[in-house]
Design a protein around this motif. Structure first.
Motif, PDB file in Angstrom:
ATOM      1  N   GLY A 231       0.792  -1.224   0.000  1.00 21.67           N
ATOM      2  CA  GLY A 231       0.000   0.000   0.000  1.00 21.67           C
ATOM      3  C   GLY A 231       0.828   1.278   0.000  1.00 21.67           C
ATOM      4  N   SER A 232       2.152   1.149  -0.018  1.00 25.28           N
ATOM      5  CA  SER A 232       3.003   2.348   0.013  1.00 25.28           C
ATOM      6  C   SER A 232       2.854   3.139  -1.281  1.00 25.28           C
ATOM      7  CB  SER A 232       4.463   1.944   0.206  1.00 25.28           C
ATOM      8  OG  SER A 232       4.894   1.179  -0.905  1.00 25.28           O
ATOM      9  N   ILE A 233       3.142   4.425  -1.199  1.00 21.51           N
ATOM     10  CA  ILE A 233       3.024   5.286  -2.376  1.00 21.51           C
ATOM     11  C   ILE A 233       3.991   4.820  -3.472  1.00 21.51           C
ATOM     12  CG2 ILE A 233       4.632   7.056  -1.498  1.00 21.51           C
ATOM     13  CD1 ILE A 233       1.433   7.693  -3.578  1.00 21.51           C
ATOM     14  N   GLU A 234       5.147   4.284  -3.079  1.00 22.72           N
ATOM     15  CA  GLU A 234       6.088   3.787  -4.104  1.00 22.72           C
ATOM     16  C   GLU A 234       5.436   2.696  -4.960  1.00 22.72           C
ATOM     17  OE1 GLU A 234       6.904   4.152  -0.904  1.00 22.72           O
ATOM     18  OE2 GLU A 234       8.823   5.214  -0.755  1.00 22.72           O
ATOM     19  N   PHE A 235       4.728   1.774  -4.305  1.00 23.17           N
ATOM     20  CA  PHE A 235       4.084   0.700  -5.073  1.00 23.17           C
ATOM     21  C   PHE A 235       2.972   1.253  -5.971  1.00 23.17           C
ATOM     22  CE2 PHE A 235       5.402  -3.105  -2.277  1.00 23.17           C
ATOM     23  CZ  PHE A 235       6.382  -3.468  -3.188  1.00 23.17           C
ATOM     24  N   ILE A 236       2.203   2.206  -5.460  1.00 24.19           N
ATOM     25  CA  ILE A 236       1.138   2.779  -6.293  1.00 24.19           C
ATOM     26  C   ILE A 236       1.757   3.493  -7.504  1.00 24.19           C
ATOM     27  CG2 ILE A 236      -0.888   4.300  -6.312  1.00 24.19           C
ATOM     28  CD1 ILE A 236      -1.269   2.082  -4.304  1.00 24.19           C
ATOM     29  N   GLU A 237       2.873   4.185  -7.271  1.00 20.88           N
ATOM     30  CA  GLU A 237       3.550   4.870  -8.379  1.00 20.88           C
ATOM     31  C   GLU A 237       4.057   3.867  -9.408  1.00 20.88           C
ATOM     32  OE1 GLU A 237       4.998   8.773  -5.772  1.00 20.88           O
ATOM     33  OE2 GLU A 237       6.380   7.104  -6.062  1.00 20.88           O
ATOM     34  N   LEU A 238       4.633   2.758  -8.924  1.00 21.56           N
ATOM     35  CA  LEU A 238       5.076   1.719  -9.859  1.00 21.56           C
ATOM     36  C   LEU A 238       3.884   1.137 -10.615  1.00 21.56           C
ATOM     37  CD1 LEU A 238       7.847  -0.151  -7.835  1.00 21.56           C
ATOM     38  CD2 LEU A 238       8.058   0.609 -10.216  1.00 21.56           C
ATOM     39  N   GLU A 239       2.777   0.913  -9.913  1.00 26.54           N
ATOM     40  CA  GLU A 239       1.571   0.381 -10.575  1.00 26.54           C
ATOM     41  C   GLU A 239       1.100   1.328 -11.675  1.00 26.54           C
ATOM     42  OE1 GLU A 239      -1.219  -0.258  -7.393  1.00 26.54           O
ATOM     43  OE2 GLU A 239      -0.382  -2.212  -6.875  1.00 26.54           O
ATOM     44  N   LEU A 240       1.150   2.629 -11.410  1.00 23.67           N
ATOM     45  CA  LEU A 240       0.745   3.611 -12.422  1.00 23.67           C
ATOM     46  C   LEU A 240       1.642   3.526 -13.645  1.00 23.67           C
ATOM     47  CD1 LEU A 240       0.022   6.799 -10.318  1.00 23.67           C
ATOM     48  CD2 LEU A 240      -1.529   5.808 -12.013  1.00 23.67           C
ATOM     49  N   PHE A 241       2.949   3.455 -13.415  1.00 22.69           N
ATOM     50  CA  PHE A 241       3.872   3.372 -14.551  1.00 22.69           C
ATOM     51  C   PHE A 241       3.659   2.065 -15.318  1.00 22.69           C
ATOM     52  CE2 PHE A 241       8.028   1.826 -16.166  1.00 22.69           C
ATOM     53  CZ  PHE A 241       8.083   2.652 -17.262  1.00 22.69           C
ATOM     54  N   LEU A 242       3.495   0.965 -14.587  1.00 24.49           N
ATOM     55  CA  LEU A 242       3.325  -0.331 -15.255  1.00 24.49           C
ATOM     56  C   LEU A 242       2.026  -0.359 -16.064  1.00 24.49           C
ATOM     57  CD1 LEU A 242       4.637  -2.698 -12.441  1.00 24.49           C
ATOM     58  CD2 LEU A 242       5.740  -2.199 -14.642  1.00 24.49           C
ATOM     59  N   ALA A 243       0.981   0.315 -15.565  1.00 24.39           N
ATOM     60  CA  ALA A 243      -0.281   0.363 -16.314  1.00 24.39           C
ATOM     61  C   ALA A 243      -0.074   1.114 -17.630  1.00 24.39           C
ATOM     62  CB  ALA A 243      -1.365   1.032 -15.476  1.00 24.39           C
ATOM     63  N   GLU A 244       0.660   2.226 -17.565  1.00 25.34           N
ATOM     64  CA  GLU A 244       0.922   2.990 -18.796  1.00 25.34           C
ATOM     65  C   GLU A 244       1.765   2.153 -19.759  1.00 25.34           C
ATOM     66  OE1 GLU A 244      -0.351   5.969 -19.559  1.00 25.34           O
ATOM     67  OE2 GLU A 244       0.568   5.686 -21.528  1.00 25.34           O
ATOM     68  N   ARG A 245       2.732   1.430 -19.201  1.00 21.35           N
ATOM     69  CA  ARG A 245       3.642   0.614 -20.009  1.00 21.35           C
ATOM     70  C   ARG A 245       2.892  -0.534 -20.700  1.00 21.35           C
ATOM     71  NH1 ARG A 245       7.031  -3.499 -18.246  1.00 21.35           N
ATOM     72  NH2 ARG A 245       9.084  -3.639 -19.227  1.00 21.35           N
ATOM     73  N   ALA A 246       1.780  -0.954 -20.079  1.00 23.25           N
ATOM     74  CA  ALA A 246       0.994  -2.064 -20.642  1.00 23.25           C
ATOM     75  C   ALA A 246      -0.252  -1.560 -21.367  1.00 23.25           C
ATOM     76  CB  ALA A 246       0.597  -3.037 -19.540  1.00 23.25           C
ATOM     77  N   ARG A 247      -0.333  -0.270 -21.601  1.00 18.85           N
ATOM     78  CA  ARG A 247      -1.518   0.306 -22.251  1.00 18.85           C
ATOM     79  C   ARG A 247      -1.838  -0.455 -23.530  1.00 18.85           C
ATOM     80  NH1 ARG A 247      -4.348   5.172 -22.523  1.00 18.85           N
ATOM     81  NH2 ARG A 247      -3.002   6.279 -21.061  1.00 18.85           N
ATOM     82  N   GLY A 248      -3.106  -0.843 -23.672  1.00 15.75           N
ATOM     83  CA  GLY A 248      -3.546  -1.527 -24.887  1.00 15.75           C
ATOM     84  C   GLY A 248      -3.436  -3.039 -24.822  1.00 15.75           C
ATOM     85  N   MET A 249      -2.703  -3.584 -23.857  1.00 21.73           N
ATOM     86  CA  MET A 249      -2.619  -5.042 -23.730  1.00 21.73           C
ATOM     87  C   MET A 249      -3.907  -5.560 -23.089  1.00 21.73           C
ATOM     88  SD  MET A 249       1.344  -5.450 -22.516  1.00 21.73           S
ATOM     89  CE  MET A 249       1.431  -7.216 -22.819  1.00 21.73           C
ATOM     90  N   ALA A 250      -4.240  -6.823 -23.358  1.00 16.23           N
ATOM     91  CA  ALA A 250      -5.492  -7.379 -22.832  1.00 16.23           C
ATOM     92  C   ALA A 250      -5.337  -7.760 -21.363  1.00 16.23           C
ATOM     93  CB  ALA A 250      -5.892  -8.600 -23.650  1.00 16.23           C
ATOM     94  N   VAL A 251      -6.336  -7.410 -20.568  1.00 13.25           N
ATOM     95  CA  VAL A 251      -6.384  -7.851 -19.169  1.00 13.25           C
ATOM     96  C   VAL A 251      -6.631  -9.364 -19.148  1.00 13.25           C
ATOM     97  CG1 VAL A 251      -7.659  -7.660 -16.992  1.00 13.25           C
ATOM     98  CG2 VAL A 251      -7.235  -5.611 -18.384  1.00 13.25           C
ATOM     99  N   GLU A 252      -5.857 -10.083 -18.327  1.00 14.56           N
ATOM    100  CA  GLU A 252      -5.968 -11.543 -18.265  1.00 14.56           C
ATOM    101  C   GLU A 252      -6.492 -12.051 -16.930  1.00 14.56           C
ATOM    102  OE1 GLU A 252      -2.200 -13.360 -19.212  1.00 14.56           O
ATOM    103  OE2 GLU A 252      -1.904 -12.042 -20.947  1.00 14.56           O
ATOM    104  N   THR A 253      -6.753 -11.178 -15.994  1.00 11.37           N
ATOM    105  CA  THR A 253      -7.112 -11.581 -14.632  1.00 11.37           C
ATOM    106  C   THR A 253      -8.215 -12.634 -14.624  1.00 11.37           C
ATOM    107  OG1 THR A 253      -6.622  -9.320 -13.982  1.00 11.37           O
ATOM    108  CG2 THR A 253      -7.798 -10.673 -12.369  1.00 11.37           C
ATOM    109  N   PRO A 254      -8.063 -13.716 -13.903  1.00  7.11           N
ATOM    110  CA  PRO A 254      -6.912 -14.082 -13.077  1.00  7.11           C
ATOM    111  C   PRO A 254      -5.839 -14.818 -13.893  1.00  7.11           C
ATOM    112  CG  PRO A 254      -8.715 -15.640 -12.718  1.00  7.11           C
ATOM    113  CD  PRO A 254      -9.170 -14.675 -13.775  1.00  7.11           C
ATOM    114  N   GLY A 255      -4.648 -14.232 -13.976  1.00  7.23           N
ATOM    115  CA  GLY A 255      -3.554 -14.894 -14.673  1.00  7.23           C
ATOM    116  C   GLY A 255      -3.019 -16.066 -13.863  1.00  7.23           C
ATOM    117  N   VAL A 256      -2.387 -17.005 -14.561  1.00  4.92           N
ATOM    118  CA  VAL A 256      -1.626 -18.067 -13.892  1.00  4.92           C
ATOM    119  C   VAL A 256      -0.180 -17.856 -14.293  1.00  4.92           C
ATOM    120  CG1 VAL A 256      -1.252 -20.560 -13.663  1.00  4.92           C
ATOM    121  CG2 VAL A 256      -3.574 -19.666 -13.947  1.00  4.92           C
TER     122      VAL A 256
END
Lengths: 258, 132
Positions: A231-256
């Motif tokens: 829940g730290s701000i660092e993790f949320i910031e990384l999540e934001l960057f990773l979401a942008e980096r994966a923009r347009g890719m298909a959501v697979e949840t729940p992935g294995v």
């Protein structure tokens, strides 16, 4: 005024510029493409995907009344199939109340404490993962589509800097493995590109469902770094960057994943 | 832990003693100590799952002098700031090192000398690495 705005922006760009080769859009591959055919098949078939057990638990939790308000998620949001469609594809989002970005797990807990007047769910607890997996499933097949909200920009830029930051006694950044060396083998394991389009995942190594933050903590321990807190701000910031980096890719949840 | 870099090498031993190649080999193949085979392959027929991120260690002793090998182990970022090669004998300038590893290098001076002594035996050519 305009010049003042541009200058800090340039400084930020310089600070995060690195020698790592960013992955071109046509070269992007989901982590699933690096897995064995057996593991791919396990993910593709809902009857054999162990993450679907968390989805079932999440569906039950969605409809269960909780807290002093005695309300279920469904009492406000109705059927998740409609109301939660696309939510995980676009989160983290900007939370105006705290002036900070918030991810789906954080949003669930904000509803818990604010609307349901219940205790927040512990990070990585079965019930929280069940809800985030169930909510994530409602975006399966949709494109990762982070919001075009400039209030998120400084947080996302910090996430990018963290991605490129060397960490730990072994002194690796995320980019050293996942941009410079994806497709190669670290010992026996192929290195994927680290796209966050399938979380929460069922990880065979864990024998359990876990969040993106748990996976990031694993990598941090691997390079002998002190992991950021859940829940730290660092993790949320990384999540934001990773979401942008994966923009347009298909959501697979729940992935294995292996 | 003082050492002197001359050009792209650390010519002098980090310890008073000469390294032991047999101990060095054991460190190289140990995935908790040397960690080398996570990224490198080499002449280790008994070792499964050798990584392919970095060049093979085969012939390392022909490509580099002992002093060059020593600097590449101690702190390869001095040669290439973006390298993936960990700095095995560095404790400064690291970020968020886990408490169990804080203030400690990946390998100590004697272990660096052992690994260096072993890598120096890896010569090109058939059977060459068997020679002392």
């Amino acid at each position: 005024m305009r010049a003042l705005w541009i200058l800090p922006g340039c400084a930020m760009l310089l600070a995060v510029t690195s020698a790592h080769a960013e992955i071109a859009a046509h070269e992007r591959k989901s982590g699933a493409e690096f897995m064995s055919p057996q593991t791919q098949a396990m993910q593709a078939d809902d009857a054999s995907n162990p993450g679907m057990l968390a989805v079932l638990d999440g569906e039950a939790a969605w409809n269960e009344k909780a807290g002093a308000a005695n309300k279920a998620c469904a009492d406000c949001h109705g059927a998740a199939e409609q109301s939660m469609k696309g939510v995980s594809a676009r989160y983290p989002a900007f939370n105006a109340a705290t002036s900070q970005p918030i991810d789906v797990a954080g949003q669930v807990n904000q509803c818990r404490t604010g609307r349901q007047q219940a205790q927040p769910l512990r990070a990585e607890s079965r019930e929280l993962l069940a809800l985030t997996t169930y909510i994530g499933l409602q975006s399966r097949g949709m494109s990762v589509a982070p919001p075009d909200d400039e209030r998120l920009t400084p947080f996302r830029e910090r996430g990018k800097a963290l991605f490129n930051q060397r960490l730990g006694q072994l002194n690796f950044s995320c980019a050293h493995c996942h941009e410079d060396n994806w497709g190669r083998k670290l010992g026996s394991a192929p290195i994927p590109q680290a796209h966050a389009n399938a979380y929460p995942i069922y990880r065979l190594e864990w024998q359990d469902v876990g969040s993106l933050q748990r996976r990031l903590r694993n990598c941090m321990s691997g390079v002998r770094a002190a992991p950021y807190s859940y829940g730290s701000i660092e993790f949320i910031e990384l999540e934001l960057f990773l979401a942008e980096r994966a923009r347009g890719m298909a959501v697979e949840t729940p992935g294995v994943r292996p | 832990m003082p050492f002197e870099v001359v050009g792209d090498a650390i010519p002098a031993s980090l310890t008073a003693e000469k390294g032991d190649p047999a101990r060095g080999r054991a460190i190289v193949v140990d995935r908790q100590k040397g960690l080398c085979l996570l990224c490198h392959s080499g002449p280790f027929p008994e070792q499964r799952f050798q990584g392919d991120i970095a060049p093979s260690l085969e012939g390392a002793g022909s490509r580099w002098s002992e002093g060059q090998l020593r600097l590449r182990l101690v702190d390869a970022t001095r040669l290439n700031p973006d390298t993936s090669m960990p700095s095995y004998y560095k404790i400064d300038g690291l970020n968020r090192v886990a408490p169990a590893f804080r203030g400690k290098p990946i390998l100590d001076a004697a272990q660096i000398e052992d690994v260096m002594a072993y890598l120096a035996t890896l010569r090109d050519g058939p059977g060459a690495q068997e020679k002392p």
